[in-house]
Scaffold this active site. Structure first.
Site, PDB file in Angstrom:
ATOM      1  N   GLU A 289      29.067  22.822 -49.105  1.00 42.73           N
ATOM      2  CA  GLU A 289      29.707  23.121 -50.382  1.00 42.73           C
ATOM      3  C   GLU A 289      30.603  24.359 -50.270  1.00 42.73           C
ATOM      4  OE1 GLU A 289      27.522  21.619 -54.229  1.00 42.73           O
ATOM      5  OE2 GLU A 289      27.200  23.763 -54.060  1.00 42.73           O
ATOM      6  N   HIS A 310      14.745   9.921 -30.859  1.00 45.41           N
ATOM      7  CA  HIS A 310      14.532   8.483 -30.695  1.00 45.41           C
ATOM      8  C   HIS A 310      15.392   7.686 -31.670  1.00 45.41           C
ATOM      9  CE1 HIS A 310      10.994   9.037 -28.013  1.00 45.41           C
ATOM     10  NE2 HIS A 310      11.065  10.234 -28.580  1.00 45.41           N
ATOM     11  N   LYS A 424      31.165  13.854 -61.475  1.00 43.68           N
ATOM     12  CA  LYS A 424      30.653  14.095 -62.836  1.00 43.68           C
ATOM     13  C   LYS A 424      31.605  13.512 -63.872  1.00 43.68           C
ATOM     14  CE  LYS A 424      28.365  18.482 -61.828  1.00 43.68           C
ATOM     15  NZ  LYS A 424      28.400  19.921 -62.047  1.00 43.68           N
TER      16      LYS A 424
HETATM   17  O1  PA5 Z   1      25.767  25.802 -55.412  1.00 44.75           O
HETATM   18  C1  PA5 Z   1      25.982  25.432 -56.556  1.00 44.75           C
HETATM   19  O2  PA5 Z   1      26.565  26.163 -57.385  1.00 44.75           O
HETATM   20  C2  PA5 Z   1      25.514  24.085 -57.054  1.00 44.75           C
HETATM   21  O3  PA5 Z   1      24.908  23.353 -56.048  1.00 44.75           O
HETATM   22  C3  PA5 Z   1      24.525  24.249 -58.193  1.00 44.75           C
HETATM   23  O4  PA5 Z   1      23.439  25.002 -57.750  1.00 44.75           O
HETATM   24  C4  PA5 Z   1      24.039  22.899 -58.732  1.00 44.75           C
HETATM   25  O5  PA5 Z   1      25.128  22.118 -59.095  1.00 44.75           O
HETATM   26  C5  PA5 Z   1      23.120  23.102 -59.919  1.00 44.75           C
HETATM   27  O6  PA5 Z   1      23.771  23.804 -60.908  1.00 44.75           O
HETATM   28  P1  PA5 Z   1      22.990  24.476 -62.113  1.00 44.75           P
HETATM   29  O7  PA5 Z   1      22.101  25.532 -61.578  1.00 44.75           O
HETATM   30  O8  PA5 Z   1      24.076  25.042 -62.982  1.00 44.75           O
HETATM   31  O9  PA5 Z   1      22.211  23.381 -62.800  1.00 44.75           O
END
Ligand code: PA5
Length: 447
Positions: A289, A310, A424
């Site tokens: 990310e 394996h 989303k």
């Molecule tokens: O790293 C990030 O910002 C995302 O992976 C969030 O942690 C994830 O989308 C969850 O978001 P939130 O804590 O707002 O529910």
């Protein structure tokens, strides 16, 4: 005190040491961007000095809440996704007994998870099993509006209220969210839930050492002070003033970046301890990310060895040569077990009788490393003295620091995730969420 080390010597057959050393000024500059908040995404750098700035009173408040709740429950369901989920699971699984769920007299509540998928069977089966145990809920969301955890929370809040009554349920629900905004904050206020705050300047995947990770982990019996202490040590030895060759985050970031530029597009994080499986899941989110944007970034993959030798072993050895491998190597196990001798030796294993299981595992590790390097896969080894809170705290922080540096080496913002919005938007359009009318029309036309 010992600490985690990074050995890059098994990449020298692919890239000369002088090329990696030649990056040290650049890496230092990027590390300084993190310290001085002068790089991209600089409003999300609260994690950089977090370990040294967490005070003992905050940790004690979390521990006291945890003790108090733990007395009343056998299970805690941690609701969250992405950065609000993976850090907890990574630490908990790395440090808990493998068969904790089957232990009769557990000292601490067992952590279960929800809100990390939208599986109807998963939620139904979870609700079913929760009928027969005393449980509490920790619901975690920084934005307070993420759909997956919101769905799980609605289901389980309902379940708990039906089971113990609305007033009693309030005492068994803890929220971790933004100080002011989001639906979860609104609910917490309205219902009077105990709430911990996620700092504004720390994004999800860098938040494991905030209440996001510390609250559930303390309830699950993890020593959060030792975890933070480990991170503090790593904060010191990954600072920009630490010489390149002694700075594990700098070495790791510089080496993987160099290999990436040489065409190694996939980094595999390998472990030889099953308990590290979720550390790799957390790491994949952190790097995927943070780096995967603007058409750039190493693709983070992971394998559990020797099981995956394996399965994926064939590809790693002989498939497309776009791989590099980073091995998490645990020096000392927490248990000792020796392979017994057998007078009949029907299985032919007497040649290793008397050896520790870990010694055999280490030979599998060394043999694999040498084979993969010979097969064209450069190898970075991250050595962890043993699996405990202190060293896992070090590991988490080392990876975070190296990830920040790596993102800046790629000249991207390692602290945003614009690409996550695409699915989303489509999902909301398909579900006809108010406000998405135009998108609904457009997506229908595509179907
Ligand atoms: O790293 C990030 O910002 C995302 O992976 C969030 O942690 C994830 O989308 C969850 O978001 P939130 O804590 O707002 O529910």
């Amino acid at each position: 005190m010992e600490h985690i080390t990074v050995d890059i010597s098994k990449t020298f057959g692919f890239v000369s040491k002088s090329i990696i050393d030649g990056l040290q000024n650049l890496v230092k500059e990027k590390n300084l961007f993190l310290e001085n908040k002068t790089g991209k995404g600089n409003d999300f750098l609260g994690w950089v000095k977090l370990p040294s700035s967490i005070n003992d009173e905050d940790l004690e408040e979390i521990e006291n809440m945890a003790k108090n709740l733990a007395r009343r429950i056998d299970v805690v369901v941690v609701i969250g996704i992405g950065g609000s989920y993976l850090g907890t699971r990574a630490v908990y699984e790395a440090l808990s007994p493998s068969f904790l769920h089957l232990q009769k007299n557990r000292k601490f509540p067992l952590i279960l998870y929800a809100g990390n998928n939208i599986g109807e069977d998963y939620l139904s089966e979870l609700a079913e099993i929760l009928n027969s145990v005393h449980y509490g809920i920790v619901v975690i969301s920084k934005s307070g509006t993420t759909t997956e955890p919101a769905i799980a929370f609605r289901i389980l809040k309902n379940h708990l209220e039906k089971k113990v009554g609305k007033e009693a349920a309030k005492e068994l629900i803890i929220t971790v969210t933004d100080v002011a905004k989001g639906a979860l904050r609104t609910m917490a206020k309205a219902e009077g839930y105990k709430t911990f705050v996620i700092p504004d300047d720390i994004g999800g995947r860098y938040s494991v050492l905030t209440p996001v990770g510390l609250v559930p982990l303390a309830i699950g019996g993890i020593d959060i002070k030792a975890l933070v202490d480990g991170a503090r040590t790593m904060e010191k030895i990954t600072g920009s003033e630490v010489p390149f060759e002694k700075n594990p985050a700098a070495l790791y970031a510089a080496t993987r970046y160099t290999l990436y530029r040489l065409g190694k597009k996939i980094e595999i994080l390998a472990n030889y301890e099953n308990k590290l499986h979720y550390i790799a899941e957390w790491w994949k989110q952190l790097y995927g990310e943070s780096e995967g944007k603007q058409g750039k970034g190493l693709f983070p993959a992971s394998v559990d060895f020797t099981a995956d030798l394996h399965s994926m072993g064939q590809y790693i050895q002989e498939g497309e040569r776009i791989l590099m491998e980073t091995v998490l190597s645990v020096k000392e196990t927490n248990n000792k077990l020796t392979l017994p001798s057998d007078p009949e030796n029907l299985d032919g294993l007497n040649f290793i009788a008397g050896k520790r299981i870990d010694e055999i595992n280490k030979m599998a590790e060394l043999g694999t490393l040498l084979a993969h390097v010979d097969g064209g896969v450069p190898n970075i080894q991250i050595s962890i003295p043993r699996l405990n809170e202190y060293y896992i705290g070090q590991l988490l922080y080392m990876f975070e620091r190296a990830c920040g540096i790596s993102g800046y080496l790629l000249d991207i913002n390692p602290f945003n995730q614009p690409g996550v919005e695409a699915y989303k938007k489509n999902m909301f359009a398909l579900l006809e969420k108010p406000g998405f009318e135009e998108e609904t029309k457009k997506i229908r036309a595509k179907l």
